[in-house]
Design a protein around this motif. Structure first.
Motif, mmCIF file in Angstrom:
data_model
loop_
_atom_site.group_PDB
_atom_site.id
_atom_site.type_symbol
_atom_site.label_atom_id
_atom_site.label_comp_id
_atom_site.label_asym_id
_atom_site.label_seq_id
_atom_site.Cartn_x
_atom_site.Cartn_y
_atom_site.Cartn_z
ATOM 1 N N GLY A 1 0.808 -1.203 0.000
ATOM 2 C CA GLY A 1 0.000 0.000 0.000
ATOM 3 C C GLY A 1 0.848 1.263 0.000
ATOM 4 N N PRO A 2 0.602 2.131 -0.985
ATOM 5 C CA PRO A 2 -0.256 1.888 -2.154
ATOM 6 C C PRO A 2 0.255 0.707 -2.966
ATOM 7 N N THR A 3 -0.663 0.046 -3.652
ATOM 8 C CA THR A 3 -0.309 -1.170 -4.355
ATOM 9 C C THR A 3 -0.136 -0.907 -5.850
ATOM 10 N N LYS A 4 0.309 -1.928 -6.532
ATOM 11 C CA LYS A 4 0.594 -1.834 -7.960
ATOM 12 C C LYS A 4 -0.638 -1.399 -8.756
ATOM 13 N N LYS A 5 -0.421 -0.556 -9.749
ATOM 14 C CA LYS A 5 -1.501 -0.176 -10.652
ATOM 15 C C LYS A 5 -1.940 -1.388 -11.475
ATOM 16 N N ARG A 6 -3.132 -1.303 -12.035
ATOM 17 C CA ARG A 6 -3.659 -2.423 -12.821
ATOM 18 C C ARG A 6 -2.761 -2.701 -14.027
ATOM 19 N N PRO A 7 -2.765 -3.919 -14.550
ATOM 20 C CA PRO A 7 -2.000 -4.206 -15.770
ATOM 21 C C PRO A 7 -2.454 -3.297 -16.921
ATOM 22 N N GLY A 8 -1.482 -2.739 -17.623
ATOM 23 C CA GLY A 8 -1.797 -1.869 -18.752
ATOM 24 C C GLY A 8 -2.153 -0.448 -18.380
ATOM 25 N N TRP A 9 -2.025 -0.107 -17.093
ATOM 26 C CA TRP A 9 -2.384 1.261 -16.668
ATOM 27 C C TRP A 9 -1.468 2.287 -17.328
ATOM 28 N N ALA B 1 -9.464 -6.423 1.879
ATOM 29 C CA ALA B 1 -10.343 -7.558 1.597
ATOM 30 C C ALA B 1 -11.360 -7.229 0.517
ATOM 31 N N CYS B 2 -11.926 -6.027 0.541
ATOM 32 C CA CYS B 2 -12.918 -5.646 -0.466
ATOM 33 C C CYS B 2 -12.319 -5.757 -1.867
ATOM 34 N N PHE B 3 -13.053 -6.377 -2.774
ATOM 35 C CA PHE B 3 -12.659 -6.631 -4.153
ATOM 36 C C PHE B 3 -11.668 -7.784 -4.288
ATOM 37 N N ALA B 4 -11.330 -8.453 -3.173
ATOM 38 C CA ALA B 4 -10.405 -9.585 -3.241
ATOM 39 C C ALA B 4 -10.973 -10.842 -2.593
ATOM 40 N N MET B 5 -12.021 -10.690 -1.800
ATOM 41 C CA MET B 5 -12.605 -11.802 -1.065
ATOM 42 C C MET B 5 -14.118 -11.649 -1.057
ATOM 43 N N LYS C 1 -5.665 0.006 -2.082
ATOM 44 C CA LYS C 1 -5.342 -1.390 -1.792
ATOM 45 C C LYS C 1 -5.683 -2.260 -2.999
ATOM 46 N N VAL C 2 -6.780 -3.004 -2.959
ATOM 47 C CA VAL C 2 -7.033 -4.011 -3.992
ATOM 48 C C VAL C 2 -7.187 -3.397 -5.381
ATOM 49 N N LEU C 3 -7.730 -2.187 -5.465
ATOM 50 C CA LEU C 3 -7.949 -1.574 -6.768
ATOM 51 C C LEU C 3 -6.693 -0.916 -7.348
ATOM 52 N N GLY C 4 -5.653 -0.792 -6.549
ATOM 53 C CA GLY C 4 -4.435 -0.156 -7.046
ATOM 54 C C GLY C 4 -4.607 1.324 -7.334
ATOM 55 N N GLY C 5 -5.569 1.964 -6.672
ATOM 56 C CA GLY C 5 -5.827 3.372 -6.894
ATOM 57 C C GLY C 5 -4.896 4.271 -6.096
ATOM 58 N N TRP D 1 2.477 -7.985 -1.561
ATOM 59 C CA TRP D 1 1.115 -7.812 -2.037
ATOM 60 C C TRP D 1 0.854 -8.774 -3.194
ATOM 61 N N ALA D 2 -0.245 -9.523 -3.094
ATOM 62 C CA ALA D 2 -0.599 -10.501 -4.116
ATOM 63 C C ALA D 2 -2.019 -10.274 -4.618
ATOM 64 N N GLY D 3 -2.474 -9.039 -4.538
ATOM 65 C CA GLY D 3 -3.817 -8.706 -4.984
ATOM 66 C C GLY D 3 -3.974 -8.793 -6.490
ATOM 67 N N ALA D 4 -5.173 -8.470 -6.952
ATOM 68 C CA ALA D 4 -5.543 -8.718 -8.341
ATOM 69 C C ALA D 4 -4.737 -7.918 -9.355
ATOM 70 N N THR D 5 -4.181 -6.778 -8.964
ATOM 71 C CA THR D 5 -3.439 -5.975 -9.938
ATOM 72 C C THR D 5 -2.034 -6.525 -10.204
ATOM 73 N N VAL D 6 -1.589 -7.460 -9.381
ATOM 74 C CA VAL D 6 -0.273 -8.079 -9.566
ATOM 75 C C VAL D 6 -0.416 -9.251 -10.532
ATOM 76 N N GLU D 7 0.548 -9.384 -11.429
ATOM 77 C CA GLU D 7 0.539 -10.491 -12.382
ATOM 78 C C GLU D 7 1.074 -11.768 -11.730
ATOM 79 N N THR D 8 0.398 -12.881 -11.971
ATOM 80 C CA THR D 8 0.821 -14.155 -11.408
ATOM 81 C C THR D 8 2.238 -14.512 -11.859
ATOM 82 N N SER D 9 2.564 -14.196 -13.095
ATOM 83 C CA SER D 9 3.901 -14.502 -13.611
ATOM 84 C C SER D 9 4.988 -13.748 -12.861
#
Length: 391
Positions: free
Chosen positions: A19-27, A174-178, A194-198, A359-367
Protein backbone atom coordinates in the motif's frame (compact mmCIF):
# COMPACT_ATOMS: atom_id res chain seq x y z
CA UNK A 1 25.77 -22.97 3.11
CA UNK A 2 26.66 -21.18 -0.11
CA UNK A 3 24.00 -19.09 -1.85
CA UNK A 4 22.21 -20.70 -4.77
CA UNK A 5 22.79 -19.30 -8.24
CA UNK A 6 21.21 -15.94 -8.96
CA UNK A 7 17.87 -16.49 -10.77
CA UNK A 8 17.86 -15.64 -14.45
CA UNK A 9 14.31 -14.29 -14.73
CA UNK A 10 13.13 -11.13 -13.01
CA UNK A 11 9.53 -10.01 -12.46
CA UNK A 12 8.38 -7.65 -15.21
CA UNK A 13 7.30 -5.29 -12.43
CA UNK A 14 9.03 -5.03 -9.04
CA UNK A 15 5.98 -3.41 -7.43
CA UNK A 16 4.84 -5.66 -4.57
CA UNK A 17 4.12 -2.98 -1.97
CA UNK A 18 1.12 -3.58 0.33
CA UNK A 19 0.00 0.00 0.00
CA UNK A 20 -0.26 1.89 -2.15
CA UNK A 21 -0.31 -1.17 -4.36
CA UNK A 22 0.59 -1.83 -7.96
CA UNK A 23 -1.50 -0.18 -10.65
CA UNK A 24 -3.66 -2.42 -12.82
CA UNK A 25 -2.00 -4.21 -15.77
CA UNK A 26 -1.80 -1.87 -18.75
CA UNK A 27 -2.38 1.26 -16.67
CA UNK A 28 -1.31 4.56 -18.20
CA UNK A 29 -1.97 8.13 -17.20
CA UNK A 30 -3.03 8.72 -20.79
CA UNK A 31 -6.10 6.57 -20.12
CA UNK A 32 -7.46 9.06 -17.58
CA UNK A 33 -10.22 11.55 -18.40
CA UNK A 34 -8.62 14.90 -17.61
CA UNK A 35 -11.75 16.80 -18.65
CA UNK A 36 -12.94 16.49 -15.04
CA UNK A 37 -9.91 18.40 -13.74
CA UNK A 38 -10.07 22.09 -12.84
CA UNK A 39 -13.83 21.96 -12.34
CA UNK A 40 -16.14 21.90 -9.36
CA UNK A 41 -16.77 18.39 -8.08
CA UNK A 42 -20.42 19.43 -7.83
CA UNK A 43 -20.69 20.30 -11.53
CA UNK A 44 -22.71 17.92 -13.68
CA UNK A 45 -19.89 16.01 -15.42
CA UNK A 46 -17.53 15.61 -12.42
CA UNK A 47 -20.38 14.61 -10.10
CA UNK A 48 -21.57 12.09 -12.68
CA UNK A 49 -18.07 10.55 -12.60
CA UNK A 50 -18.24 10.26 -8.80
CA UNK A 51 -21.67 8.68 -9.07
CA UNK A 52 -20.38 6.27 -11.72
CA UNK A 53 -17.60 5.17 -9.35
CA UNK A 54 -20.19 4.49 -6.64
CA UNK A 55 -22.42 2.60 -9.07
CA UNK A 56 -19.56 0.44 -10.33
CA UNK A 57 -18.38 -0.35 -6.80
CA UNK A 58 -21.91 -1.26 -5.73
CA UNK A 59 -22.36 -3.55 -8.72
CA UNK A 60 -18.96 -5.29 -8.52
CA UNK A 61 -19.23 -5.85 -4.75
CA UNK A 62 -22.80 -7.09 -5.05
CA UNK A 63 -24.14 -4.77 -2.35
CA UNK A 64 -27.76 -5.24 -1.26
CA UNK A 65 -30.04 -2.58 -2.74
CA UNK A 66 -30.75 -1.06 0.67
CA UNK A 67 -27.07 -0.60 1.58
CA UNK A 68 -25.51 2.85 1.15
CA UNK A 69 -22.02 3.67 -0.15
CA UNK A 70 -20.08 6.94 -0.02
CA UNK A 71 -16.62 8.34 -0.72
CA UNK A 72 -15.20 10.05 2.38
CA UNK A 73 -12.00 11.87 3.39
CA UNK A 74 -8.91 10.35 4.93
CA UNK A 75 -8.48 7.00 3.18
CA UNK A 76 -9.62 3.86 5.01
CA UNK A 77 -8.50 5.36 8.31
CA UNK A 78 -10.87 8.29 7.84
CA UNK A 79 -13.73 5.94 6.96
CA UNK A 80 -13.17 3.84 10.08
CA UNK A 81 -12.85 6.92 12.29
CA UNK A 82 -16.09 8.28 10.83
CA UNK A 83 -17.86 5.07 11.80
CA UNK A 84 -16.39 4.90 15.31
CA UNK A 85 -17.06 8.52 16.20
CA UNK A 86 -20.55 8.58 14.66
CA UNK A 87 -21.98 5.26 15.78
CA UNK A 88 -20.34 4.08 19.00
CA UNK A 89 -21.47 4.80 22.54
CA UNK A 90 -25.03 3.51 22.39
CA UNK A 91 -23.95 0.16 23.90
CA UNK A 92 -20.80 -1.69 24.91
CA UNK A 93 -18.09 -2.43 22.35
CA UNK A 94 -15.88 -5.42 21.62
CA UNK A 95 -12.76 -4.48 19.64
CA UNK A 96 -10.72 -7.28 18.09
CA UNK A 97 -7.05 -6.62 17.46
CA UNK A 98 -4.29 -8.81 16.09
CA UNK A 99 -2.28 -6.28 14.12
CA UNK A 100 -1.43 -2.57 13.94
CA UNK A 101 -4.70 -1.10 12.71
CA UNK A 102 -6.85 -3.19 15.02
CA UNK A 103 -4.72 -1.91 17.88
CA UNK A 104 -5.33 1.65 16.63
CA UNK A 105 -9.08 1.07 16.82
CA UNK A 106 -8.63 -0.24 20.37
CA UNK A 107 -6.90 3.02 21.28
CA UNK A 108 -9.70 5.06 19.70
CA UNK A 109 -12.49 3.20 21.44
CA UNK A 110 -10.93 2.86 24.88
CA UNK A 111 -8.52 5.79 25.21
CA UNK A 112 -10.06 8.48 23.01
CA UNK A 113 -13.81 7.87 23.00
CA UNK A 114 -13.71 6.17 26.43
CA UNK A 115 -16.74 4.01 25.62
CA UNK A 116 -18.24 2.48 28.78
CA UNK A 117 -18.18 -1.32 28.80
CA UNK A 118 -15.60 -1.45 26.01
CA UNK A 119 -13.47 -4.57 25.81
CA UNK A 120 -10.32 -5.22 23.80
CA UNK A 121 -9.80 -8.80 22.61
CA UNK A 122 -6.15 -8.79 21.55
CA UNK A 123 -3.57 -11.36 20.45
CA UNK A 124 -0.09 -11.18 18.99
CA UNK A 125 0.87 -10.91 15.32
CA UNK A 126 0.30 -14.21 13.54
CA UNK A 127 -2.65 -15.25 15.66
CA UNK A 128 -6.40 -14.58 15.46
CA UNK A 129 -8.51 -13.90 18.57
CA UNK A 130 -10.98 -16.53 19.75
CA UNK A 131 -14.01 -15.39 17.75
CA UNK A 132 -16.26 -17.33 20.09
CA UNK A 133 -15.50 -14.74 22.80
CA UNK A 134 -17.31 -11.95 20.93
CA UNK A 135 -20.45 -10.59 22.57
CA UNK A 136 -22.88 -9.55 19.84
CA UNK A 137 -25.03 -7.65 22.29
CA UNK A 138 -22.18 -5.17 21.94
CA UNK A 139 -21.04 -3.33 18.86
CA UNK A 140 -18.09 -5.21 17.34
CA UNK A 141 -15.10 -3.57 15.63
CA UNK A 142 -12.60 -5.71 13.71
CA UNK A 143 -10.37 -5.90 10.64
CA UNK A 144 -11.50 -8.47 8.10
CA UNK A 145 -7.99 -8.87 6.72
CA UNK A 146 -5.08 -7.76 8.87
CA UNK A 147 -2.95 -5.97 6.29
CA UNK A 148 0.04 -5.66 8.62
CA UNK A 149 -0.03 -9.25 9.90
CA UNK A 150 -1.27 -11.29 6.96
CA UNK A 151 -4.01 -12.80 9.15
CA UNK A 152 -7.68 -12.66 8.18
CA UNK A 153 -10.94 -13.95 9.58
CA UNK A 154 -11.66 -17.15 7.60
CA UNK A 155 -15.38 -16.46 7.01
CA UNK A 156 -18.40 -14.68 8.49
CA UNK A 157 -20.07 -17.68 10.14
CA UNK A 158 -18.93 -16.47 13.58
CA UNK A 159 -21.05 -13.31 13.28
CA UNK A 160 -24.58 -13.75 14.63
CA UNK A 161 -27.41 -13.03 12.23
CA UNK A 162 -29.67 -11.89 15.08
CA UNK A 163 -27.07 -9.67 16.75
CA UNK A 164 -28.16 -6.65 18.78
CA UNK A 165 -25.04 -4.59 18.18
CA UNK A 166 -23.50 -3.35 14.97
CA UNK A 167 -20.54 -4.94 13.21
CA UNK A 168 -17.92 -2.48 11.95
CA UNK A 169 -15.39 -4.09 9.61
CA UNK A 170 -12.17 -2.49 8.41
CA UNK A 171 -12.00 -4.42 5.13
CA UNK A 172 -9.50 -2.32 3.22
CA UNK A 173 -7.36 -5.21 1.94
CA UNK A 174 -10.34 -7.56 1.60
CA UNK A 175 -12.92 -5.65 -0.47
CA UNK A 176 -12.66 -6.63 -4.15
CA UNK A 177 -10.40 -9.59 -3.24
CA UNK A 178 -12.61 -11.80 -1.06
CA UNK A 179 -16.26 -12.72 -0.72
CA UNK A 180 -17.81 -10.69 2.10
CA UNK A 181 -21.12 -11.65 3.77
CA UNK A 182 -22.94 -8.34 3.53
CA UNK A 183 -25.82 -9.51 5.73
CA UNK A 184 -23.28 -9.88 8.57
CA UNK A 185 -21.66 -6.46 8.08
CA UNK A 186 -23.30 -3.21 9.18
CA UNK A 187 -20.38 -0.89 8.41
CA UNK A 188 -17.62 -1.78 5.97
CA UNK A 189 -14.70 0.45 5.01
CA UNK A 190 -11.89 0.33 2.46
CA UNK A 191 -9.62 2.59 0.42
CA UNK A 192 -8.82 2.85 -3.26
CA UNK A 193 -5.11 2.25 -2.85
CA UNK A 194 -5.34 -1.39 -1.79
CA UNK A 195 -7.03 -4.01 -3.99
CA UNK A 196 -7.95 -1.57 -6.77
CA UNK A 197 -4.44 -0.16 -7.05
CA UNK A 198 -5.83 3.37 -6.89
CA UNK A 199 -4.33 6.55 -5.47
CA UNK A 200 -4.55 7.56 -1.82
CA UNK A 201 -6.39 10.13 0.32
CA UNK A 202 -9.99 8.91 -0.09
CA UNK A 203 -11.87 6.19 1.72
CA UNK A 204 -15.18 4.44 1.21
CA UNK A 205 -17.83 3.65 3.81
CA UNK A 206 -20.71 1.21 3.31
CA UNK A 207 -23.70 1.26 5.67
CA UNK A 208 -26.45 -1.29 6.24
CA UNK A 209 -30.01 -0.23 7.17
CA UNK A 210 -29.19 -1.10 10.80
CA UNK A 211 -26.30 1.38 10.75
CA UNK A 212 -28.55 4.08 9.27
CA UNK A 213 -31.11 3.43 12.00
CA UNK A 214 -28.38 3.92 14.63
CA UNK A 215 -27.34 7.21 13.03
CA UNK A 216 -30.89 8.55 13.22
CA UNK A 217 -31.72 7.22 16.69
CA UNK A 218 -28.52 8.01 18.58
CA UNK A 219 -26.44 11.17 19.01
CA UNK A 220 -22.95 10.72 20.52
CA UNK A 221 -22.15 12.85 23.58
CA UNK A 222 -18.99 14.30 22.04
CA UNK A 223 -18.64 17.10 19.45
CA UNK A 224 -18.72 15.74 15.90
CA UNK A 225 -16.20 17.14 13.37
CA UNK A 226 -17.75 18.10 10.06
CA UNK A 227 -15.71 15.48 8.21
CA UNK A 228 -17.41 12.73 10.24
CA UNK A 229 -21.03 13.90 9.95
CA UNK A 230 -23.42 11.53 8.18
CA UNK A 231 -26.64 13.19 9.33
CA UNK A 232 -28.17 16.64 8.99
CA UNK A 233 -30.41 17.71 11.85
CA UNK A 234 -30.64 14.12 12.96
CA UNK A 235 -31.66 12.79 9.54
CA UNK A 236 -29.47 10.51 7.40
CA UNK A 237 -27.64 12.54 4.77
CA UNK A 238 -28.68 10.71 1.60
CA UNK A 239 -26.90 13.24 -0.62
CA UNK A 240 -23.52 12.15 0.80
CA UNK A 241 -24.27 8.64 -0.46
CA UNK A 242 -25.26 9.93 -3.88
CA UNK A 243 -21.93 11.52 -4.71
CA UNK A 244 -22.16 14.82 -2.80
CA UNK A 245 -18.89 14.36 -0.92
CA UNK A 246 -18.28 16.09 2.42
CA UNK A 247 -15.26 17.95 1.11
CA UNK A 248 -13.55 18.38 -2.24
CA UNK A 249 -12.20 15.10 -3.64
CA UNK A 250 -9.34 14.82 -6.10
CA UNK A 251 -11.02 14.29 -9.44
CA UNK A 252 -7.76 12.79 -10.71
CA UNK A 253 -8.02 10.14 -7.99
CA UNK A 254 -11.70 9.63 -8.83
CA UNK A 255 -10.99 9.06 -12.50
CA UNK A 256 -8.08 6.78 -11.65
CA UNK A 257 -10.29 4.48 -9.59
CA UNK A 258 -12.98 4.69 -12.27
CA UNK A 259 -10.36 3.31 -14.66
CA UNK A 260 -9.54 0.49 -12.21
CA UNK A 261 -13.21 -0.40 -11.81
CA UNK A 262 -13.69 -0.50 -15.57
CA UNK A 263 -10.75 -2.90 -15.75
CA UNK A 264 -12.35 -5.03 -13.01
CA UNK A 265 -15.57 -5.17 -15.02
CA UNK A 266 -13.59 -6.42 -18.02
CA UNK A 267 -12.42 -9.37 -15.90
CA UNK A 268 -16.00 -10.33 -15.03
CA UNK A 269 -16.25 -8.26 -11.86
CA UNK A 270 -15.68 -9.66 -8.39
CA UNK A 271 -15.26 -13.27 -9.50
CA UNK A 272 -12.58 -12.26 -11.97
CA UNK A 273 -10.72 -10.26 -9.35
CA UNK A 274 -10.90 -13.10 -6.81
CA UNK A 275 -9.68 -15.58 -9.43
CA UNK A 276 -6.57 -13.48 -9.96
CA UNK A 277 -5.99 -13.23 -6.19
CA UNK A 278 -6.40 -17.00 -5.80
CA UNK A 279 -3.96 -17.70 -8.64
CA UNK A 280 -1.42 -15.31 -7.12
CA UNK A 281 -1.70 -16.80 -3.67
CA UNK A 282 -1.38 -20.34 -5.06
CA UNK A 283 2.08 -19.43 -6.40
CA UNK A 284 3.23 -18.30 -2.95
CA UNK A 285 1.54 -21.19 -1.15
CA UNK A 286 3.20 -23.75 -3.43
CA UNK A 287 6.60 -22.10 -2.89
CA UNK A 288 6.17 -22.06 0.90
CA UNK A 289 5.79 -25.85 0.79
CA UNK A 290 9.23 -26.18 -0.81
CA UNK A 291 11.35 -23.41 0.71
CA UNK A 292 13.36 -24.11 3.83
CA UNK A 293 13.79 -20.42 4.62
CA UNK A 294 10.33 -18.86 4.87
CA UNK A 295 6.90 -19.50 6.41
CA UNK A 296 3.64 -17.63 6.71
CA UNK A 297 3.46 -15.46 9.82
CA UNK A 298 -0.16 -16.61 10.23
CA UNK A 299 -0.18 -19.64 12.50
CA UNK A 300 -3.42 -21.17 11.23
CA UNK A 301 -3.55 -21.99 7.48
CA UNK A 302 -7.26 -21.07 7.42
CA UNK A 303 -6.40 -17.50 8.42
CA UNK A 304 -3.57 -16.76 5.94
CA UNK A 305 -4.30 -13.61 3.96
CA UNK A 306 -4.14 -14.11 0.17
CA UNK A 307 -3.54 -10.39 -0.46
CA UNK A 308 -1.12 -8.99 2.14
CA UNK A 309 1.03 -12.09 2.36
CA UNK A 310 3.26 -11.75 5.41
CA UNK A 311 6.31 -14.00 5.72
CA UNK A 312 8.58 -14.86 8.60
CA UNK A 313 12.03 -16.41 8.27
CA UNK A 314 11.81 -19.95 9.53
CA UNK A 315 15.30 -21.38 9.96
CA UNK A 316 17.01 -21.87 13.31
CA UNK A 317 19.95 -19.57 12.55
CA UNK A 318 17.62 -16.60 12.13
CA UNK A 319 15.45 -17.60 15.10
CA UNK A 320 18.50 -17.70 17.39
CA UNK A 321 19.64 -14.21 16.37
CA UNK A 322 18.77 -11.23 18.54
CA UNK A 323 16.09 -8.75 17.45
CA UNK A 324 18.56 -6.19 16.12
CA UNK A 325 20.30 -8.79 13.97
CA UNK A 326 16.98 -10.09 12.66
CA UNK A 327 16.00 -6.57 11.72
CA UNK A 328 19.34 -6.04 9.96
CA UNK A 329 18.98 -9.29 8.03
CA UNK A 330 15.50 -8.51 6.72
CA UNK A 331 16.56 -4.97 5.85
CA UNK A 332 19.53 -6.32 3.91
CA UNK A 333 17.25 -8.72 2.00
CA UNK A 334 14.98 -5.84 1.01
CA UNK A 335 17.94 -3.71 -0.04
CA UNK A 336 19.44 -6.50 -2.14
CA UNK A 337 16.16 -7.18 -3.95
CA UNK A 338 15.62 -3.47 -4.58
CA UNK A 339 19.17 -3.11 -5.97
CA UNK A 340 18.44 -5.97 -8.35
CA UNK A 341 15.15 -4.22 -9.33
CA UNK A 342 13.28 -7.39 -8.37
CA UNK A 343 11.05 -6.24 -5.51
CA UNK A 344 10.39 -2.85 -3.95
CA UNK A 345 8.87 -1.95 -0.58
CA UNK A 346 8.34 -5.48 0.75
CA UNK A 347 9.47 -5.00 4.34
CA UNK A 348 7.27 -6.06 7.23
CA UNK A 349 5.13 -3.35 8.77
CA UNK A 350 7.12 -1.25 11.22
CA UNK A 351 5.39 -2.66 14.33
CA UNK A 352 5.30 -6.25 13.09
CA UNK A 353 7.89 -8.98 13.68
CA UNK A 354 10.86 -8.92 11.31
CA UNK A 355 10.03 -10.45 7.96
CA UNK A 356 8.71 -9.66 4.51
CA UNK A 357 5.29 -8.60 3.24
CA UNK A 358 4.24 -9.13 -0.37
CA UNK A 359 1.12 -7.81 -2.04
CA UNK A 360 -0.60 -10.50 -4.12
CA UNK A 361 -3.82 -8.71 -4.98
CA UNK A 362 -5.54 -8.72 -8.34
CA UNK A 363 -3.44 -5.98 -9.94
CA UNK A 364 -0.27 -8.08 -9.57
CA UNK A 365 0.54 -10.49 -12.38
CA UNK A 366 0.82 -14.16 -11.41
CA UNK A 367 3.90 -14.50 -13.61
CA UNK A 368 5.65 -11.79 -11.61
CA UNK A 369 5.07 -13.63 -8.36
CA UNK A 370 6.30 -16.86 -9.93
CA UNK A 371 9.47 -15.05 -10.95
CA UNK A 372 9.89 -13.47 -7.51
CA UNK A 373 9.88 -16.64 -5.40
CA UNK A 374 13.36 -17.94 -6.39
CA UNK A 375 14.77 -14.48 -5.78
CA UNK A 376 13.53 -14.56 -2.17
CA UNK A 377 15.46 -17.77 -1.49
CA UNK A 378 18.56 -16.41 -3.26
CA UNK A 379 18.43 -13.10 -1.39
CA UNK A 380 18.09 -14.79 1.99
CA UNK A 381 20.93 -17.22 1.30
CA UNK A 382 23.15 -14.38 0.10
CA UNK A 383 22.45 -12.17 3.11
CA UNK A 384 22.82 -15.08 5.52
CA UNK A 385 26.25 -15.94 4.09
CA UNK A 386 27.34 -12.30 4.41
CA UNK A 387 26.31 -12.13 8.06
CA UNK A 388 28.00 -15.44 8.88
CA UNK A 389 31.21 -14.34 7.17
CA UNK A 390 31.14 -11.04 9.05
CA UNK A 391 30.57 -12.66 12.45
Amino acid sequence: MSPSAKPAIKPASPHFSCGPTKKRPGWSASNLDVSVLGRSHRAKHPKAKIQSVLTKMRSILGLPSDYHIAIVPGSNTGAVEMALWSLLGARGVDVLAWEAFGKAWVADVIKQLKIPNARAIEVDYGDLPDLGMVNFDNDVVFTWNGTTSGVRVPHGDWILADRSGLTIADATSACFAMHLPWDKLDVTTFSFQKVLGGEGAHGVIILSPRAVERLESYSPPWPMPKLFRMTKKGVFDKALFDGATINTPSMLVIDDVHDALTWAESLGGLEGLIARVDANFAVIDDWIKTTSHFAFLAQNPATVSPTSVTLSISDDWFANADAATQKAITTDIQTLLAEEDVALDIGAYRDAPSGLRIWAGATVETSDLAALMPWLDWAYETVRARHIDAA
